[in-house]
Design an enzyme around this catalytic site. Sequence first.
Site, PDB file in Angstrom:
ATOM      1  N   GLY A   1     -10.413  -3.450   2.041  1.00 12.46           N
ATOM      2  CA  GLY A   1      -9.726  -3.294   3.323  1.00 12.46           C
ATOM      3  C   GLY A   1      -9.967  -1.936   3.950  1.00 12.46           C
TER       4      GLY A   1
ATOM      5  N   GLY B 159      -5.805  -4.930   6.447  1.00 10.33           N
ATOM      6  CA  GLY B 159      -6.912  -4.008   6.611  1.00 10.33           C
ATOM      7  C   GLY B 159      -7.960  -4.424   7.617  1.00 10.33           C
TER       8      GLY B 159
ATOM      9  N   GLY C 179      -1.179  -2.091   6.366  1.00 10.68           N
ATOM     10  CA  GLY C 179      -1.156  -3.326   7.139  1.00 10.68           C
ATOM     11  C   GLY C 179      -2.375  -4.144   6.772  1.00 10.68           C
TER      12      GLY C 179
ATOM     13  CB  THR D   4      -0.994   0.048   1.193  1.00 10.96           C
ATOM     14  OG1 THR D   4      -1.893  -1.006   1.058  1.00 10.96           O
ATOM     15  CG2 THR D   4      -1.772   1.323   1.299  1.00 10.96           C
TER      16      THR D   4
ATOM     17  NE  ARG E  12      -9.130  -7.362   2.315  1.00 10.90           N
ATOM     18  CZ  ARG E  12      -8.186  -6.444   2.465  1.00 10.90           C
ATOM     19  NH1 ARG E  12      -7.851  -5.668   1.458  1.00 10.90           N
ATOM     20  NH2 ARG E  12      -7.554  -6.308   3.614  1.00 10.90           N
TER      21      ARG E  12
END
Length: 310
Positions: free
Chosen positions: A207, A231, A229, A177, A205
Amino acid sequence: MSLFSIAIHGGAGTILPQHMSADLQIAIETDLEIAVKAGHQILAQGGTAVDAVVAAVKVLEDSPHFNAGRGSVLTHQEMVEMDACIMSGENSEAGAVACVRHIKNPISLAYDVMKHSQHVLLMGDGAEEFAFEHGHIFTEQDYFFTDRRYDQLMAIKDSNLLALSEANYPDDDKHGTVGAVALDKYGNLAAATSTGGITNKKYGRVGDSPIIGAGTFAENGNVALSATGVGEYFLRKAVTADIAARMRYLNEDVHTACDAVILGELKNIGGEGGVIAVDRSGEVHFALNSTGMYRASIDRYGRLSVKIYA
Ligand code: ASP
């Protein structure tokens, strides 16, 4: 001393010197430096924090080395699905997109959602329809394909494992990210985050990154934050909203508040990752509970810092 500063991240996770080639390390550090300087230059020329974080994140989205835009991780279906978010602390405006598949710079699309729609979060086909109406660059999925991400997916595709972009594949619990936070000369704070999510994700999905108060938050007079990190943990702990609330209601400084959440609350439930912060005075802080986080900043004194390991 100047009244502006900027910090960026390119993802956190299991980042260890023994797993990093010298060439890759140089390439990552170079792109981090280009990105933070792109944002800083805008601030120095009197531009806004919002424009600075968008500029920095776009550089990282265009690099193949980070889990956002071009270097996004692959879903179980061998596609990319990207999420991005921007928040302006000036008036609590925000824009976000989730599950977009063909947008070269999702952060620019999030910006347009903030500026040119009545909404905060658009997803999937609807977000791409909005992108088309606002003249965004569409890309084929091929553009996002890199051998590194394909190999990462293949290492875990047949399992139920999910993995952050920077992981010891086929480990199941690591990270990636990109994000940026900035304070401009006018006292405005802004935060931006962009991600491909986690490797092998399914079922649409999403996050923490595009969720205000989880992966991204900015509030003038207080702090701007961008997280990285797994999510699911950041969502459940409303990490960036919690840090901002500690500063607002408990008068904690940015270092204390970030560390309390990242090294305490989040770590205690098994959440791995980190956050970058700039407070109302331009103080920069990086908090991480993982072995590394790609990160860079140019502080109020104009000092450049580029780091990878904890
Ligand atoms: N936070 C991102 C997500 O869960 C992943 C990351 O930071 O690498 O989608």
